[in-house]
Design a protein around this motif. Structure first.
Motif, mmCIF file in Angstrom:
data_model
loop_
_atom_site.group_PDB
_atom_site.id
_atom_site.type_symbol
_atom_site.label_atom_id
_atom_site.label_comp_id
_atom_site.label_asym_id
_atom_site.label_seq_id
_atom_site.Cartn_x
_atom_site.Cartn_y
_atom_site.Cartn_z
ATOM 1 N N THR A 2 0.830 -1.209 0.000
ATOM 2 C CA THR A 2 0.000 0.000 0.000
ATOM 3 C C THR A 2 0.859 1.252 0.000
ATOM 4 O O THR A 2 0.656 2.169 -0.816
ATOM 5 C CB THR A 2 -0.934 0.022 1.229
ATOM 6 O OG1 THR A 2 -1.758 -1.141 1.217
ATOM 7 C CG2 THR A 2 -1.817 1.256 1.213
ATOM 8 N N MET A 3 1.812 1.307 0.903
ATOM 9 C CA MET A 3 2.626 2.510 1.029
ATOM 10 C C MET A 3 3.504 2.729 -0.201
ATOM 11 O O MET A 3 3.710 3.868 -0.638
ATOM 12 C CB MET A 3 3.479 2.451 2.300
ATOM 13 C CG MET A 3 2.682 2.374 3.603
ATOM 14 S SD MET A 3 1.354 3.598 3.740
ATOM 15 C CE MET A 3 2.271 5.111 3.584
ATOM 16 N N LYS A 4 4.017 1.651 -0.769
ATOM 17 C CA LYS A 4 4.823 1.781 -2.001
ATOM 18 C C LYS A 4 3.976 2.322 -3.140
ATOM 19 O O LYS A 4 4.417 3.179 -3.924
ATOM 20 C CB LYS A 4 5.432 0.434 -2.379
ATOM 21 C CG LYS A 4 6.636 0.046 -1.532
ATOM 22 C CD LYS A 4 7.245 -1.267 -2.029
ATOM 23 C CE LYS A 4 8.512 -1.618 -1.270
ATOM 24 N NZ LYS A 4 9.084 -2.918 -1.715
ATOM 25 N N ALA A 5 2.732 1.828 -3.250
ATOM 26 C CA ALA A 5 1.846 2.305 -4.309
ATOM 27 C C ALA A 5 1.503 3.781 -4.109
ATOM 28 O O ALA A 5 1.441 4.558 -5.070
ATOM 29 C CB ALA A 5 0.567 1.462 -4.335
ATOM 30 N N LEU A 6 1.299 4.167 -2.845
ATOM 31 C CA LEU A 6 0.992 5.564 -2.554
ATOM 32 C C LEU A 6 2.168 6.477 -2.889
ATOM 33 O O LEU A 6 1.994 7.541 -3.483
ATOM 34 C CB LEU A 6 0.611 5.722 -1.080
ATOM 35 C CG LEU A 6 -0.819 5.330 -0.708
ATOM 36 C CD1 LEU A 6 -1.019 5.408 0.800
ATOM 37 C CD2 LEU A 6 -1.834 6.216 -1.414
ATOM 38 N N VAL A 7 3.370 6.071 -2.493
ATOM 39 C CA VAL A 7 4.548 6.888 -2.799
ATOM 40 C C VAL A 7 4.717 7.053 -4.312
ATOM 41 O O VAL A 7 4.987 8.162 -4.804
ATOM 42 C CB VAL A 7 5.818 6.278 -2.171
ATOM 43 C CG1 VAL A 7 7.078 6.905 -2.771
ATOM 44 C CG2 VAL A 7 5.817 6.482 -0.664
ATOM 45 N N LYS A 8 4.547 5.976 -5.044
ATOM 46 C CA LYS A 8 4.667 6.041 -6.508
ATOM 47 C C LYS A 8 3.660 7.032 -7.088
ATOM 48 O O LYS A 8 4.002 7.863 -7.952
ATOM 49 C CB LYS A 8 4.453 4.650 -7.111
ATOM 50 C CG LYS A 8 4.603 4.605 -8.621
ATOM 51 C CD LYS A 8 4.389 3.182 -9.147
ATOM 52 C CE LYS A 8 4.513 3.155 -10.677
ATOM 53 N NZ LYS A 8 4.271 1.779 -11.206
ATOM 54 N N ALA A 9 2.421 6.976 -6.600
ATOM 55 C CA ALA A 9 1.379 7.869 -7.102
ATOM 56 C C ALA A 9 1.620 9.318 -6.677
ATOM 57 O O ALA A 9 1.385 10.250 -7.455
ATOM 58 C CB ALA A 9 0.015 7.395 -6.608
ATOM 59 N N VAL A 10 2.092 9.513 -5.440
ATOM 60 C CA VAL A 10 2.390 10.864 -4.954
ATOM 61 C C VAL A 10 3.480 11.512 -5.795
ATOM 62 O O VAL A 10 3.359 12.665 -6.231
ATOM 63 C CB VAL A 10 2.804 10.822 -3.466
ATOM 64 C CG1 VAL A 10 3.506 12.121 -3.063
ATOM 65 C CG2 VAL A 10 1.595 10.590 -2.581
ATOM 66 N N ILE A 11 4.561 10.776 -6.045
ATOM 67 C CA ILE A 11 5.678 11.339 -6.813
ATOM 68 C C ILE A 11 5.254 11.641 -8.250
ATOM 69 O O ILE A 11 5.639 12.665 -8.825
ATOM 70 C CB ILE A 11 6.904 10.405 -6.751
ATOM 71 C CG1 ILE A 11 7.480 10.440 -5.325
ATOM 72 C CG2 ILE A 11 7.962 10.816 -7.769
ATOM 73 C CD1 ILE A 11 8.635 9.492 -5.085
ATOM 74 N N ALA A 12 4.424 10.787 -8.829
ATOM 75 C CA ALA A 12 3.915 11.056 -10.181
ATOM 76 C C ALA A 12 3.096 12.346 -10.195
ATOM 77 O O ALA A 12 3.210 13.165 -11.119
ATOM 78 C CB ALA A 12 3.063 9.884 -10.663
ATOM 79 N N SER A 13 2.280 12.549 -9.153
ATOM 80 C CA SER A 13 1.481 13.768 -9.062
ATOM 81 C C SER A 13 2.354 15.002 -8.870
ATOM 82 O O SER A 13 2.124 16.048 -9.486
ATOM 83 C CB SER A 13 0.494 13.649 -7.901
ATOM 84 O OG SER A 13 -0.259 14.837 -7.749
ATOM 85 N N LEU A 14 3.375 14.879 -8.028
ATOM 86 C CA LEU A 14 4.286 16.005 -7.804
ATOM 87 C C LEU A 14 5.053 16.358 -9.077
ATOM 88 O O LEU A 14 5.235 17.540 -9.393
ATOM 89 C CB LEU A 14 5.270 15.668 -6.677
ATOM 90 C CG LEU A 14 4.680 15.596 -5.266
ATOM 91 C CD1 LEU A 14 5.710 15.053 -4.284
ATOM 92 C CD2 LEU A 14 4.194 16.973 -4.809
ATOM 93 N N LYS A 15 5.477 15.348 -9.814
ATOM 94 C CA LYS A 15 6.185 15.616 -11.075
ATOM 95 C C LYS A 15 5.288 16.329 -12.068
ATOM 96 O O LYS A 15 5.721 17.252 -12.781
ATOM 97 C CB LYS A 15 6.707 14.297 -11.668
ATOM 98 C CG LYS A 15 7.926 13.738 -10.951
ATOM 99 C CD LYS A 15 8.423 12.455 -11.609
ATOM 100 C CE LYS A 15 9.711 11.957 -10.959
ATOM 101 N NZ LYS A 15 10.200 10.695 -11.567
ATOM 102 N N ALA A 16 4.023 15.930 -12.114
ATOM 103 C CA ALA A 16 3.079 16.583 -13.021
ATOM 104 C C ALA A 16 2.866 18.040 -12.618
ATOM 105 O O ALA A 16 2.794 18.935 -13.476
ATOM 106 C CB ALA A 16 1.749 15.831 -13.016
ATOM 107 N N GLU A 17 2.789 18.288 -11.309
ATOM 108 C CA GLU A 17 2.607 19.654 -10.822
ATOM 109 C C GLU A 17 3.842 20.500 -11.102
ATOM 110 O O GLU A 17 3.738 21.675 -11.499
ATOM 111 C CB GLU A 17 2.314 19.645 -9.327
ATOM 112 C CG GLU A 17 2.152 21.026 -8.697
ATOM 113 C CD GLU A 17 0.990 21.820 -9.264
ATOM 114 O OE1 GLU A 17 1.035 23.070 -9.154
ATOM 115 O OE2 GLU A 17 0.054 21.228 -9.827
#
Length: 249
Positions: free
Chosen positions: A142-157
């Motif tokens: 769960t936490m690995k999936a969340l980190v991956k999604a968070v970083i993808a969102s931050l990169k997009a921003e």
């Protein structure tokens, strides 16, 4: 040191009255609760208790700093402010609160911080997002999936802000796959009544970029969370992120 609690029931929007103040030669610091928080007595009391501890702590630090280096206070004392505001209420039960801090200690520039509270109205206490997921072990799926999604969102921003040069592992190393280090989290509002469209993670200046870039908010849609949700988690999430929510954060 005088700590003054006030009832700000009739505050003007342009000039709200603080709900608690400490004012000395060393510091002026204020706590503000938004009207929705003040409408919930238990939540308001919890925030105000925490806020007053924050006032006392910073007043003591300011007094010690003034005693040690009085020259840094010749133009006045430190200026601190904390604001509590409701971001979302999901299923008429889970209340996400943003806690924004402003701190001016006469350094090169003022600093700010952001943190969050998840409040369960049924038991009148703070909780974590843990009950919404089947597992939240450090470094787990769960936490690995969340980190991956968070970083993808931050990169997009960062791409949107034209700051992609800081979208690096060095700046993201603080986003770790643990509940305590992934970032301050809230339940995002949804176009579907009573639901949350996903999780938003809030980062103050310096957390995932230089001070000049300011705060960042990463959004993880509920569809990404779906494989990891408990029955309660699945019940909470649905719909889409409302138009304009990203701009409001």
């Amino acid at each position: 040191m005088a700590l003054i609690a006030t009832c700000a029931t009739t505050a003007f929007a342009a000039d709200p009255k603080p709900d608690a103040v400490v004012k000395t030669k060393s510091i002026e610091a204020r706590i503000f609760l938004d009207e929705k928080i003040k409408a919930d007595a238990a939540l308001a009391a919890d925030c105000l208790t925490e806020g007053k501890k924050w006032l006392d702590k910073n007043a003591a630090e300011a007094a010690a700093a003034r005693k040690q280096d009085p020259q840094f206070f010749k133009d006045g004392g430190w200026d601190f402010e904390r604001k509590y505001s409701i971001r979302s209420v999901v299923a008429d039960r889970y209340v996400s609160v943003l806690r924004n801090d402003y701190m001016d200690t006469h350094g090169a520039h003022p600093n700010s911080d952001v943190n969050t509270i998840l409040w369960d109205k049924t038991v009148n206490k703070r909780i974590s997002i843990r009950p919404f997921f089947t597992e939240t072990a450090d470094g787990g799926p769960t936490m690995k999936a969340l980190v991956k999604a968070v970083i993808a969102s931050l990169k997009a921003e960062k791409k949107k802000r034209d700051t992609s040069e800081t979208a690096t592992e060095e700046w993201f190393k603080g986003v770790e796959p643990t509940l305590l280090k992934i970032g301050a989290v809230t339940l995002a509002p949804s176009t579907e009544a009573g639901k949350s469209s996903g999780l938003t993670f809030h980062y103050p200046p310096y957390a995932v970029g230089p001070y000049a870039e300011g705060e960042y908010v990463a959004f993880v849609p509920w569809e990404t969370l779906k494989p990891y949700l408990t029955a309660e988690g699945a019940r909470l999430f649905g719909g889409a992120r409302p138009k304009g929510d990203a701009e409001a954060q």
